[in-house]
Each structure stands twice: as structure tokens, then as C-alpha cells.
Design a protein around this motif. Structure first.
Motif, PDB file in Angstrom:
ATOM      1  N   SER A  66     -11.703   9.497  27.395  1.00  0.00           N
ATOM      2  CA  SER A  66     -12.786   8.747  27.910  1.00  0.00           C
ATOM      3  C   SER A  66     -13.491   8.091  26.604  1.00  0.00           C
ATOM      4  CB  SER A  66     -13.956   9.591  28.385  1.00  0.00           C
ATOM      5  OG  SER A  66     -14.418  10.839  27.337  1.00  0.00           O
ATOM      6  N   GLY A  67     -14.315   7.171  26.898  1.00  0.00           N
ATOM      7  CA  GLY A  67     -15.185   6.186  25.779  1.00  0.00           C
ATOM      8  C   GLY A  67     -16.178   5.814  26.238  1.00  0.00           C
ATOM      9  N   ALA A  68     -17.126   5.098  25.177  1.00  0.00           N
ATOM     10  CA  ALA A  68     -18.285   4.425  25.637  1.00  0.00           C
ATOM     11  C   ALA A  68     -18.326   3.168  24.766  1.00  0.00           C
ATOM     12  CB  ALA A  68     -19.436   5.385  25.513  1.00  0.00           C
ATOM     13  N   GLN A  69     -18.958   2.353  25.401  1.00  0.00           N
ATOM     14  CA  GLN A  69     -19.631   1.166  24.534  1.00  0.00           C
ATOM     15  C   GLN A  69     -20.990   1.538  24.085  1.00  0.00           C
ATOM     16  OE1 GLN A  69     -17.886  -1.140  23.673  1.00  0.00           O
ATOM     17  NE2 GLN A  69     -16.116  -1.490  25.374  1.00  0.00           N
ATOM     18  N   TYR A  70     -21.435   1.576  22.672  1.00  0.00           N
ATOM     19  CA  TYR A  70     -22.701   1.506  22.366  1.00  0.00           C
ATOM     20  C   TYR A  70     -22.947   0.156  21.567  1.00  0.00           C
ATOM     21  CZ  TYR A  70     -21.808   6.694  23.085  1.00  0.00           C
ATOM     22  OH  TYR A  70     -21.567   7.716  23.307  1.00  0.00           O
ATOM     23  N   VAL A  71     -24.173   0.063  21.394  1.00  0.00           N
ATOM     24  CA  VAL A  71     -24.332  -1.308  20.877  1.00  0.00           C
ATOM     25  C   VAL A  71     -23.681  -1.359  19.330  1.00  0.00           C
ATOM     26  CG1 VAL A  71     -26.148  -3.067  20.194  1.00  0.00           C
ATOM     27  CG2 VAL A  71     -26.385  -1.752  22.060  1.00  0.00           C
ATOM     28  N   ASP A  72     -23.551  -0.300  18.594  1.00  0.00           N
ATOM     29  CA  ASP A  72     -23.168  -0.165  17.503  1.00  0.00           C
ATOM     30  C   ASP A  72     -21.653   0.102  17.428  1.00  0.00           C
ATOM     31  OD1 ASP A  72     -23.929   2.145  18.282  1.00  0.00           O
ATOM     32  OD2 ASP A  72     -24.734   2.860  16.705  1.00  0.00           O
ATOM     33  N   GLY A  73     -20.940   0.397  18.268  1.00  0.00           N
ATOM     34  CA  GLY A  73     -19.532   0.806  18.290  1.00  0.00           C
ATOM     35  C   GLY A  73     -18.914   1.168  19.769  1.00  0.00           C
ATOM     36  N   THR A  74     -17.555   1.257  19.701  1.00  0.00           N
ATOM     37  CA  THR A  74     -16.948   1.440  20.759  1.00  0.00           C
ATOM     38  C   THR A  74     -16.148   2.934  20.521  1.00  0.00           C
ATOM     39  OG1 THR A  74     -16.617  -0.818  21.420  1.00  0.00           O
ATOM     40  CG2 THR A  74     -14.902   0.703  22.356  1.00  0.00           C
ATOM     41  N   THR A  75     -16.056   3.770  21.382  1.00  0.00           N
ATOM     42  CA  THR A  75     -15.232   5.054  21.229  1.00  0.00           C
ATOM     43  C   THR A  75     -14.288   5.331  22.213  1.00  0.00           C
ATOM     44  OG1 THR A  75     -16.849   6.453  22.625  1.00  0.00           O
ATOM     45  CG2 THR A  75     -17.562   6.043  20.396  1.00  0.00           C
ATOM     46  N   LYS A 134     -19.100   4.344  13.019  1.00  0.00           N
ATOM     47  CA  LYS A 134     -19.403   5.976  12.395  1.00  0.00           C
ATOM     48  C   LYS A 134     -20.391   6.422  13.245  1.00  0.00           C
ATOM     49  CE  LYS A 134     -17.026   6.037   7.855  1.00  0.00           C
ATOM     50  NZ  LYS A 134     -17.457   6.341   6.825  1.00  0.00           N
ATOM     51  N   MET A 135     -21.660   5.984  13.597  1.00  0.00           N
ATOM     52  CA  MET A 135     -22.669   6.446  14.368  1.00  0.00           C
ATOM     53  C   MET A 135     -22.417   6.503  15.518  1.00  0.00           C
ATOM     54  SD  MET A 135     -25.273   7.086  12.443  1.00  0.00           S
ATOM     55  CE  MET A 135     -26.196   7.381  13.732  1.00  0.00           C
ATOM     56  N   ALA A 136     -21.678   5.544  16.133  1.00  0.00           N
ATOM     57  CA  ALA A 136     -21.296   5.356  17.733  1.00  0.00           C
ATOM     58  C   ALA A 136     -20.391   6.733  17.797  1.00  0.00           C
ATOM     59  CB  ALA A 136     -20.696   4.375  18.209  1.00  0.00           C
ATOM     60  N   HIS A 137     -19.633   7.145  17.005  1.00  0.00           N
ATOM     61  CA  HIS A 137     -18.787   8.313  17.089  1.00  0.00           C
ATOM     62  C   HIS A 137     -19.395   9.443  16.963  1.00  0.00           C
ATOM     63  CE1 HIS A 137     -15.314   5.493  17.334  1.00  0.00           C
ATOM     64  NE2 HIS A 137     -14.751   6.481  17.540  1.00  0.00           N
ATOM     65  N   ILE A 138     -20.652   9.560  16.010  1.00  0.00           N
ATOM     66  CA  ILE A 138     -21.343  10.614  16.029  1.00  0.00           C
ATOM     67  C   ILE A 138     -21.973  11.031  17.452  1.00  0.00           C
ATOM     68  CG2 ILE A 138     -23.174  11.757  14.852  1.00  0.00           C
ATOM     69  CD1 ILE A 138     -22.250  10.408  12.344  1.00  0.00           C
ATOM     70  N   LYS A 139     -22.388  10.055  17.856  1.00  0.00           N
ATOM     71  CA  LYS A 139     -23.352  10.146  19.129  1.00  0.00           C
ATOM     72  C   LYS A 139     -22.432  10.622  20.251  1.00  0.00           C
ATOM     73  CE  LYS A 139     -24.937   5.803  18.648  1.00  0.00           C
ATOM     74  NZ  LYS A 139     -25.767   4.720  19.127  1.00  0.00           N
ATOM     75  N   ASP A 140     -21.232   9.828  20.263  1.00  0.00           N
ATOM     76  CA  ASP A 140     -20.372  10.298  21.229  1.00  0.00           C
ATOM     77  C   ASP A 140     -19.906  11.847  21.286  1.00  0.00           C
ATOM     78  OD1 ASP A 140     -18.986   8.627  23.190  1.00  0.00           O
ATOM     79  OD2 ASP A 140     -17.231   9.198  22.433  1.00  0.00           O
TER      80      ASP A 140
END
Lengths: 689, 689
Positions: free
Chosen positions: A485-494, A400-406
Motif C-alpha cells: 500500500s502507499g499514499a500521496q502526501y503533499v510532501d511525498g509518495t509512499t 523522508k517526512m512522508a515515509h515517517i508519517k506513513d
């Protein structure tokens, strides 16, 4: 990012697209309605495996030449060396008459590292799918319609292109049987052929009097002096605040599953499963935070096979309790990556009569065959794959956090686009770069989760398009823009796709967009019983398109890892009924219907969604119900909607979704002081009526 | 009639229900929400095959005793004789240690003739599904939860009941391996075991050092002195006005398919395929207008294996041109039914090196194994099965006529019920009889197409309920009545379910009925691309139920024959993804969602529908679209609908459907002078708002 089952031409996947000038040709050459009507079957779950077959054989090749021709690789000398190796008893006791070079690595990864690009090295052809076979007289390359042109340009005259999907093209087996002298030996590296593929080839060759033989040393490596080293990037250990479950508890849960099924050993070969099990990440393969390793877990032992240099890192040593294991059965024995074979042999030599070994049926033939048949229990999905798919509370929180940042990055990106596009300076590539730059400003950003699909106008209809300098198109207020598009964050993948128009979309573009939106909502809002498999939901995404005679030729969703691969099994939403596992609360999948008007535009709307319990009025047989909660919180462009085509329920869904985007992402934008993006978000989330 | 994939207990299928007092017990014993949560997997298309497996193992057995206990069959002496036969070298060269007695006949028919009820004969257990295994020491019966009680009552102490679906119950293979002495021989009649089942059992036994052996003479027949004769009813030939295509043209089309695939011989074993091919019908098996026969078609020859007495009928001789074939390649060579084996042997002995023989992979092991492996090309669906499924214009016209006549009978039936129920004299059985009587008055009526499911109140929740004297319930104005029935007419086969209330339905009954109706409409009105498989439509039928937490545990539709079996392949609409073939214009399937409230009521709405081309606004990639046209034209009770739950589109569908019923069936009722029924029809087809 769309799942990998799709019609040809429109499907361009994987990471190795360099030089794919096919795109620009496609764009020039294909008007609406051009038939390229054959279908790709991905044999197992979307995106995980690369074995493909074709259903129909009609195919119109683009005939115009590339603007920028590729020069073929000169392979005469290489092939001479390979053929010498084929006769060299150093590698196999007898000369072999043919050698098969598949794509792929020893872990059956979707994306591969440079050192594993052997088929490209020997032939010059660097498409994502293809199998080369070299005999004493011939060298042939099987690939599919996406790559006919590219392969023919990248390979020299030593090679024959075998166009898969055309009626006249023989299968590899039939071709081998037709060209080989009697009683031939066909060699293959047993590490890069999956056990099930080996079995099929073995059968076909045997029935014609030939034999398929495993050549332990890879013959391409033997003639590849400057082959890149296998990557050995630094390992990153993840604490409980990211993973929710310690690797020790994961091992214990695995052993519980093993003892439930009376299994004494488990061999893990998939890189994402091993990374998940040990709460470790690497960067050995682009876009995938994995590292090269194997693991064999017994009821009292854990064997970990990895480049031992990586374990000198004190944090990793401590994480794995290498120097002071808490309990003997949680003591990890470390071995060099390469010794998995001999260790597994040793284990198998000591098996008791009732001992059983679990291994995925898609694992390499090499490791599979070490296990005597009577002790081998192949499984379509390993317990790690199944456990990994159901995210725990910490992982869900992280996602959830990763998606908010994304979403913060994307709101900023779209606000920027809105401002910059009219200036005529934004291209597909610069837009993709901008999106990456904005994402990289977010906390715990690691990298992209796949190559950005940034596509304008007709490029949007190329489902897995990736902009290249020679195809790069400028964004304007006249064409639809699709960014996946999407990214890898340490807390999640988008993984998110939005389709936008920065001028005035046509009525047809809006109509198609609205059907796609209806399909997206139909899946996202669906309520369904516990135990339902994802493929049963696929038609919900298509019903509105079908009603108007439209459709899209890829699946609707794929599993998504948590700071792991953006495509993962065992669940998905697809019209191809692969052996998917039922959806469960905690699983995370994408919901991404689309519509592609060849030569004009592409539309796709993708959210990553979490499977959550639903509470409908009744509860038939106490089964319980499920539905989805969107994790992706990026506005869906209202300008592209024909709201008259939406039902009240659908309008309510859009408004509630936008309310949530505004509330959740708005708060974060505010916290980060990104006022311009916040203004954009507020503008874009006005309720519709 | 519902497809055969369903949850247990609620699924009672097939024709051999005599003595199934299980029904009444179920009714008494099961309140709403009682868990009987394990699932039946029918391995191939709905209804065609009987191999089943269970997914979960929780099962609450009804514990009360039957009101009318069955007395078990005394089998001690029979088993002694069977065991003697197992040791008798007359039957097999060496003694066999175990003998498997499956259900089923040599044609893998869904319904079987009395002479083929061997498992019932040896054990006393007459349920529709079960496999007996007799060893030197043991006799064991595997059956599923529907039959635990019945089997335990019908079998004596010589038998051990193996409750399939319970965790502790071993599989047949595992049990055999646990009880057999080393190097045992396990015998089975290769005619009644399908080739694919043989293969699995063979593998499992071999891996444990035993062998599965084919015992050509059936050992049950050897100890069954008064075994009924194989039926040999009169054959009926159908002219072009019923079939649309002569058998000669069907043979020519078959040969074209064969030469397209380079096939030299085709072996037909399914009874409905043979009946369809030759435009002949019989009455050898109840409800199925088929006859025992085999056919082997070569490129220039046709071999027809049938009781030769049946061919003395001059009309049949002429139909088959037995005495004056028009062309040599259309000359039918006739052989006794039993000689198919030796004839196929002779054909196979003369095969050229490239000759290939087509046979269905579900055909008997006996015939399959006659064909040498290198010449054998097994197929999941034969070309006859595929051709038969797509009805031609004449067949469609016949099916339409049959459904109009059927609707006339049902309108009269429902008008009669409305009048008679308040008198308290109508029972489930008398209602079923009345429906049959009224159908039999229609032109070209032949018989029922399956046993009528006539069920009141809680019986309606037993999906394949069949009323028996000991369960017979009176129809009242207080309970829901569900009737699922159909007939064979010379021009077509019908299958229709209506759920009615003759008093005032409760709000919950209406709510559930309306969800089922919404599902029925969602399938019936669906537009979908050419090439879509039926299983992709299954969720449409469930979406409204799912949204409220409800569901039904059977498939949504099955193929329907034209004056042939009411269940036929290769298409269907089911959440079980069997290997169904895509829907094509001309195919005919049922659309029959339901809802079952255990202990209270059952709802099912079934129309037979024809696949027809649709013309939506667009035509993506020129694929074309399909939809359904209802053939069944019987009003759907408006009283049961909560019209507020219907969308405008759904209300329009209901009104248009009722308009058509009134127009088409009304005209026929008028022609037949059935005024009372006409009045009923007009009352029941008033538009809803």
C-alpha cells in the motif's frame, strides 16, 4: 507496488479492477505448481507503457465458473452506430474498413480517467489491457491471459475474444490482413496510439496493400452520448518548501539542455512531467496527482495547454505569474487544452531550416506527426523525465517526512491488526480501509498512491490482487498476510509492502521469507559504481532464491515520484533490460523481491530506497560509488525470519534497520502520542542474534 | 581471453598488433588513476562485431613519444589511383564522390586474413578497428582512443585522423554531409559492410540528399597489385568421434528448424558456422580453424561455395559424399566460392510467393540485398549459431580432454617458471613461447587459439597486451605475472588465464586477487533458473570488487567454440546487454573477472565453464536450474589469496576445485610421466583453511 513486468495470471495491475471476480476463481483453481508459464514483456520501463507481448503459449485457463457471473454488455446497436460512423465522410474522406480502439489516453498514462475508457464502452470489457478492432463484419478483442475469463463474460456474442499468448491467436496485423478486402483503410485515433506503435502497424498494413489512417475525431466518442467529461479538478500549486526548485528555474534548466543539444522546441505530453515542471498538482486521474495538460517550451516562450477555467484560481495565477511575469521569456501563454494541435502546427510552419523539436518517442502519433520528420528529434526519455527522477534536497526531505508519517500509520495499523485479528472480524477490505483511515490522519495526506493490495493466504500469491466484496477473505492467525500500500502526501509518495504472520508461520513460509529478505538486503546494501544501470542489480535480489530453486516473476523495483506517480521512469531494477538510465544519487526506487507459492501464500518485502553516495575503501578511476538508503521505516517481521539462514552481515543489516525505525519513527510516534503503536514498534525491533 | 567490451586504452584486441609500440608508451605514461574514462560499446555479442561507439569524451592522450617511431606509409600515389578508380565508369556507372573502406571481411569475421586488410593497405594504419573514407579532396580515418597514437604515426599527411570519442569529432555521416557537394554518391563494397550498418549509413545520407551506392568491385583491390591471395589451406574432415553429429544430421536438423518456421532457404555466411555444419576445418585465418566458404541450404538441396581445388582431397570428397551421396536431398552441389552471388540470384528469381529466406542480420549487405525484401527473414542468430553453441556429449567429452591436456602443459609451464624466473632469463615472449612449446607436445595440438597475453607487472593492466620485442619484459620474483592463453586441439579449444606471483605479493595485490577470485567463484557456483540470460550473472562477478570501490572494464565471459573460434555467440556474460540468448545446459562460456591497477599490475582469473543442470532443494514452476562446471583444471595460486577475505563456502569451492585438478590432471601427468609438473600440482593444490 510491484513493477508491471510479470508472469501472467499473477499480474493484475491498474486501477480498473471492478468486477474482476477472476481472483476468486484463480484462488480456487490453482494448486501449487500449476503451469501458467508465459511471460509478459512490458516494452519500456516498468509500469509506464502498456504494450505487451507473450513469449510462450502454454496456458491452462481456469475452468470453473465464477460464483457471481457477470452479464455481458449488449453491443449490437453500438457496433451498428460505430460501423455507420466508419462509413461517414464527416469523419474521414473515405469509408474505413476497420477501426482500432486501443486502451489508454492521449498522454500514454498508466492509469486513465473514465472519459478515456473507450474500449470498455464499446465492448463492455473493462480489464486494464486490451485492444479492440471493429471491421464491417467482425469485432475482436485482444487481451492477455489475466483477462480471458473476464473478457468472455463481459462481452456479448458480437465479439470474438483473441487470446494473446496462445499459438493459434493471430496478431492484430495478421488478423486484419486475413479479414480485410484488398486496399482497405484501417482507422485509428492518432491521439491514443503512440508514435512507435503506429509505425509498426503502419508498416505491417502497408506491406499487405492496406493503409493505416488517422481519424482525427474519435469514433467511439461519436457514438457515446453520455461520455463522462474530461476531469478538470482544482489545481494545487506547490511552493519551494515542497519542490525545492521553482518552475522558472526548471524552465531555465530545460532550456539549457535544449541549447546544449541545439534543440529549439520541446513538446511535453506526459502528465507527470508537466505537473513536475510547473510545480502544480491536480486530481484528474485516481491515485495520480496529475491534470490534463500539454506544454510546448521554446527558447523564449512557454505555451501551456489546459482547461482555462482552472486558471481562474488566483493562487494558481499568481504561482504561474500569469498576470505579471518576471521576465518576458518566463511569461506563460495559456491556451485551451484542445488547441495544442493547431498551436504545434503553427510553430512547425514557422520552423527555420535548422530548428529541431524534441518529443518523447512514446508520445501520441497525432502530435508527433505534426512535426516534420526533418525537424523531429524523438527521445526515449525527455529532459523533464530525467530531471524529475533525481530528487533535490527539499524533495528528499519531503519524501523522508512522508515515509515517517506513513510508518506511523502502519505501526498503528499492525498493532491494531495484532489485537483485532484473533477476534475474526478483520477482512482484507476492512484492513485496507483501516490502513487508509490511519494514513488519512497524518498531516498533508492527499489519498492513496494506488489501490491497496491487501491479501490473505493464497490471495497473496496473486501479485496485483485487490480485494473485492466477492473475494474478501478474513485475516486469521493461520495464514500469511501481505499488504502492499502507499499514499500521496503533499510532501511525498509512499509505497511499502510487508508480509506478516499473526500466528505461527510454517518452516517453509519462514524459509521463503528469509530468502526474500536476503534478496531485499542484497539490493539495499549493494555498493556499485556510479553509472550502473538498475537492471544490473536485479540478480542480487534473486541469488538466494535461485540457490534453492525459487524465483519471482516480476521486476525488483521501479522509480517512485515525489507527490507524483508511484511508478515513474527512467530507472528501475528489473531482469527485463529495458532502456533504463543509470542510477544517480538522488533517484528513488523501490526494492521489492518476493516469492509466490500459488494457492498458498505470497511474500513480498518492499522498501522505497534513495540512491546515495557510498564511500568504500577504494575509488577506482575516480568514478565514485553509490548505495541505497531505505526511506521506508517499517519493521520487518522477525517472526517470519529463519535467522539461521542469515549471515552475520545480514543480521547486522536487520538490526541497524530496526534501530533506525525505532529511533526515527519511535520519536514521531511519541510526538503524536500513539503509545500502543510505539509499544508495538519497540517489540518488533528487538535485535536478532 | 577477455571479451571485447572494455574501456579504451586498456583494450588491445585482435591479431594485428605488429608495431604496436603503443604498449610501452602506455606503460611509461600512465600512473594509477589516470583518467581515460570513455567507454567502448561493442554493439552485438562480445567479440563478434567491431562496430563501436563511445560514451564520453574525456581522454588524456599519452603524450610521450614512442621509443621506436614508426614511419608512415606514403599514400599520395595510392590515393591518386583510388580517386581515379572512383571516377572510372568501369566500376560504377557514374563517378562517386566518396569511398568508404571498413575493416573486416565478407563474412564479418573477428580475425581477418591478410588479403582482407584493405584499410591497412590504403592508409598504412594497421590497428584492429578503423574506417577510412576517401573523397575527392580528403582522406579521413576514424578510430578509437587505443589507436590515436599508432594511427597518427602510421599514416602520412594525406590523412586526417578522426578521433572517435572526442566531442569535436564528427560521425562519419555528419562529416560526409559536411564535405560532400550536393547530390553526391558515396560508394562502398557491399560485401564488407554488414546489412545493418548499410541501412544506417543509407538513411543518414539519403536524408541529406546524397546516396550510398554499392560498388561491386572493390576499389582498393583495383589499386593493390600485389594483394595477397585469399588463403586456401587444406581442409580437415572431422569424424563422429570428434563431432558427435554427422553433417547429414545437422542438415536434417537445420531443415526441421526451417520447416518449423516455414523457411525455404537458409544462407550461411559466418565461417565458423559453415565449418561446424560440415564438420570440416581449415586454417585460412590465424587462430581460427575456419575456411572461406558460403552455403545455401534448401529443403532438398545443399549448395557449397568454396575454392573447388580444396575438394580434390579424396578424404574430403568422401566425407562430403560428393561422389556418392546417400540420399538425393543430402547431395552437395559444389560451386566456386565467388559464385555465391549469382547462385543466390538464381534461387531468388525462382522463389514462390510464400518462400522465405533466412539470413543473419549481420551478413554482408551484398548477399542480403540479393534477397527481395518480401522474401527476406533476417535473424540475429542463425539456427547454426544456436545449435553450435549447445555442445553435444562428444564435443563436451572432447572439450574436457582438451582442457586436461592443456592443464598438463600449463602445470609443466608453471613448474618451469618457478624454477627459471629466479635466474632472470625468462621474458614475456620466451614464457609465451615455452607455454606454446609445451602445449604442442600434447596430442592433437593444432595451434594457439589467440595470441598469448603474457604480461609482467604494469603490462598486466593492459587487458589485451601482447608482448613484442620492443616491450618485452623480464619475469621476476617482484612482479605479478598474468598469462592468458589457449590452444586449438582437434578435440577442443581452450582459453585460460592465471595470475601468479613467484616471490611475495603485496597485501594490496592479494586483496585485489581475492576479490577477483570471489567474483570468479560467485559466477562459477551460481545456481540460476533455466532461461536465464548470461548478462544477468555479470554483477555476481563484480559484487566483491564493487563493495571495495573496485571494478574491471570488460565483460565477464564469452562463448567458446569446440575446435572453433575462441569467441563465439550467441551467449556471454556481460554488463553490456546485447541480445544474448539464454544459457542452456551444454553451452560453454568463459568466466574471467579481473582487476587492473594501471601502471602496476593486472589480475584476471579465467576458467572455461560448461553449463550443466543443477538440482537445488526446490523446483519453482518446474523450470529447472542450471549451474557451471569448470572445464579448465589449472590450480589457482593460493599464495595470491588473502584467505581471511573468503567465506567458508568460497574456501570449500577452492578446495574442491583443487581436489579435482589434482585428481584429474594429476592422473594424466602421471600417465605422461611428467613428475616435476605433478609435484608442482600437488604442492599447489593443498587445501586452504
Amino acid at each position: 507496488m510491484p513493477p508491471q513486468s510479470s508472469h501472467l495470471i499473477l499480474l493484475i495491475f491498474n486501477s480498473d479492477f471492478s468486477n474482476s471476480c477472476l481472483f476468486s476463481i484463480l484462488q480456487q483453481n490453482k494448486g501449487p505448481g500449476v503451469a501458467c508459464d508465459f511471460e509478459l514483456h512490458v516494452n519500456s520501463w516498468v509500469g509506464c507503457r502498456q504494450s505487451v507481448e507473450f513469449q510462450s503459449s502454454e496456458f491452462n485457463m481456469p475452468s470453473e465458473k465464477s460464483e457471481k457471473a457477470m452479464s455481458p454488455k449488449i453491443t449490437g446497436e453500438l457496433l451498428r452506430q460505430l460501423r455507420q460512423a466508419m462509413k461517414n465522410c464527416k469523419y474521414f474522406s473515405e469509408p474505413i474498413q476497420a477501426y482500432i480502439i486501443p486502451s489508454g489516453d492521449a498522454h500514454q498514462s498508466e492509469y486513465i480517467a473514465p472519459c478515456d475508457c473507450r474500449r470498455e464502452f464499446i465492448s463492455g470489457f473493462d480489464g486494464s489491457a486490451g485492444t479492440a478492432i471493429v471491421t464491417e463484419q467482425h469485432a475482436a478483442m485482444w487481451t492477455d491471459g489475466r483477462y480471458f475469463l473476464q473478457a468472455s463474460q463481459q462481452m456479448d456474442n458480437n465479439w470474438t475474444l483473441m487470446k494473446m499468448g496462445l499459438k493459434e491467436t493471430p496478431s492484430q496485423e495478421d488478423w486484419l490482413i486475413s479479414v480485410l478486402p484488398e486496399n482497405s483503410k484501417v482507422g485509428v485515433d492518432p491521439w491514443i496510439i503512440a508514435a512507435d506503435q503506429w509505425k509498426n502497424m503502419f508498416k505491417a498494413l502497408s506491406s499487405a496493400g492496406h493503409s493505416l489512417v488517422a481519424v482525427q475525431d474519435n469514433l467511439i466518442d461519436a457514438v457515446w452520448p453520455d461520455r463522462p467529461e474530461r476531469p478538470s479538478t482544482q489545481l494545487r500549486s506547490l511552493g519551494l518548501d515542497y519542490t525545492g526548485i521553482s518552475w522558472q528555474d526548471k524552465i531555465t534548466a530545460l532550456r539549457a539542455k535544449m541549447s546544449e543539444r541545439k534543440i529549439t522546441w520541446f513538446v511535453a505530453t506526459a502528465l507527470d512531467e508537466i505537473a513536475w515542471l510547473f510545480n502544480l498538482r491536480g486530481a484528474d486521474i485516481e491515485y495520480n496527482p496529475v491534470f490534463f495538460a500539454y506544454t510546448i517550451v521554446g527558447m523564449n516562450t512557454i505555451r501551456f495547454f489546459v482547461d482555462l477555467k482552472r486558471l481562474s484560481n488566483p493562487a494558481v495565477r499568481e504561482h504561474l505569474q500569469l498576470d505579471s511575469p518576471s521576465k518576458p521569456e518566463l511569461s506563460i501563454q495559456t491556451f485551451p487544452y484542445e488547441s495544442v494541435y493547431t498551436e504545434l502546427q503553427a510553430i512547425c510552419a514557422a520552423l527555420g531550416p535548422k530548428d529541431k523539436v524534441w518529443i518523447c518517442d512514446k508520445a501520441s502519433c497525432a502530435l508527433t506527426q505534426v512535426i516534420p520528420k526533418t525537424h523531429r528529434t524523438p527521445i526515449p526519455y525527455t529532459p523533464l523525465c530525467l530531471a524529475k527522477a533525481v530528487k533535490n534536497a527539499t524533495e528528499i526531505q519531503g519524501m523522508k517526512m512522508a515515509h515517517i508519517k506513513d510508518a506511523v500509520a502502519l505501526c498503528e495499523f499492525f498493532a491494531w491488526l495484532e489485537k483485532e485479528i484473533p477476534k475474526g472480524t478483520v477482512t482484507e477490505i476492512s484492513a485496507a480501509d483501516k490502513a487508509e483511515e490511519l494514513r488519512s490522519q497524518q498531516k498533508d495526506f492527499v489519498g492513496l498512491s494506488f489501490p491497496t493490495i491487501s491479501s490473505v493466504g493464497p490471495h497473496g500469491a496473486i501479485i496485483h490482487y485487490r480485494p473485492l466484496p466477492e473475494t474478501n477473505r478474513t485475516l486469521t492467525v493461520n495464514e500469511v498476510y501481505l499488504i502492499d500500500s502507499g499514499a500521496q502526501y503533499v510532501d511525498g509518495t509512499t509505497d511499502v509492502t510487508r508480509t506478516m504472520h499473526f500466528g505461527t508461520p510454517s518452516a517453509f513460509e519462514k524459509e521463503c521469507f528469509t530468502y526474500v529478505l536476503k534478496g531485499h538486503i542484497a539490493v539495499s546494501a549493494a555498493i556499485f559504481p556510479n553509472g550502473t544501470k538498475g537492471h544490473l542489480l536485479d540478480s542480487f535480489a534473486r541469488a538466494a532464491l535461485w540457490e534453492s530453486g525459487l524465483d519471482y516473476l516480476h521486476g525488483t523495483g521501479h522509480g517512485v515520484g515525489c507527490f507524483l506517480n508511484v511508478h515513474e521512469g527512467p530507472c528501475g531494477i528489473s531482469y527485463k533490460t529495458f532502456a533504463d538510465e543509470p542510477l544517480e544519487a538522488g533517484m528513488i526506487v523501490s526494492d521489492e523481491p518476493g516469492y509466490y507459492e500459488d494457492g498458498s501464500f505470497g511474500i513480498r518485502l518492499e522498501n522505497v530506497v534513495l540512491v546515495v553516495p557510498a564511500k568504500p575503501k577504494y575509488n577506482y578511476r575516480n568514478r565514485g560509488s553509490l548505495t541505497f538508503e531505505p526511506l521506508t521505516l517499517v519493521p520487518i517481521q522477525v517472526k517470519m525470519m529463519n535467522t539461521e539462514l542469515l549471515t552475520q552481515k545480514e543480521r547486522d543489516w536487520v538490526n541497524e534497520y530496526h534501530r533506525k525505525c525505532r529511533e526515527v519513527v519511535g520519536a514521531e510516534l511519541e510526538r503524536q502520542g500513539r503509545q500502543e503503536a510505539l509499544d508495538w514498534l519497540i517489540r518488533e525491533t528487538q535485535p536478532i542474534i
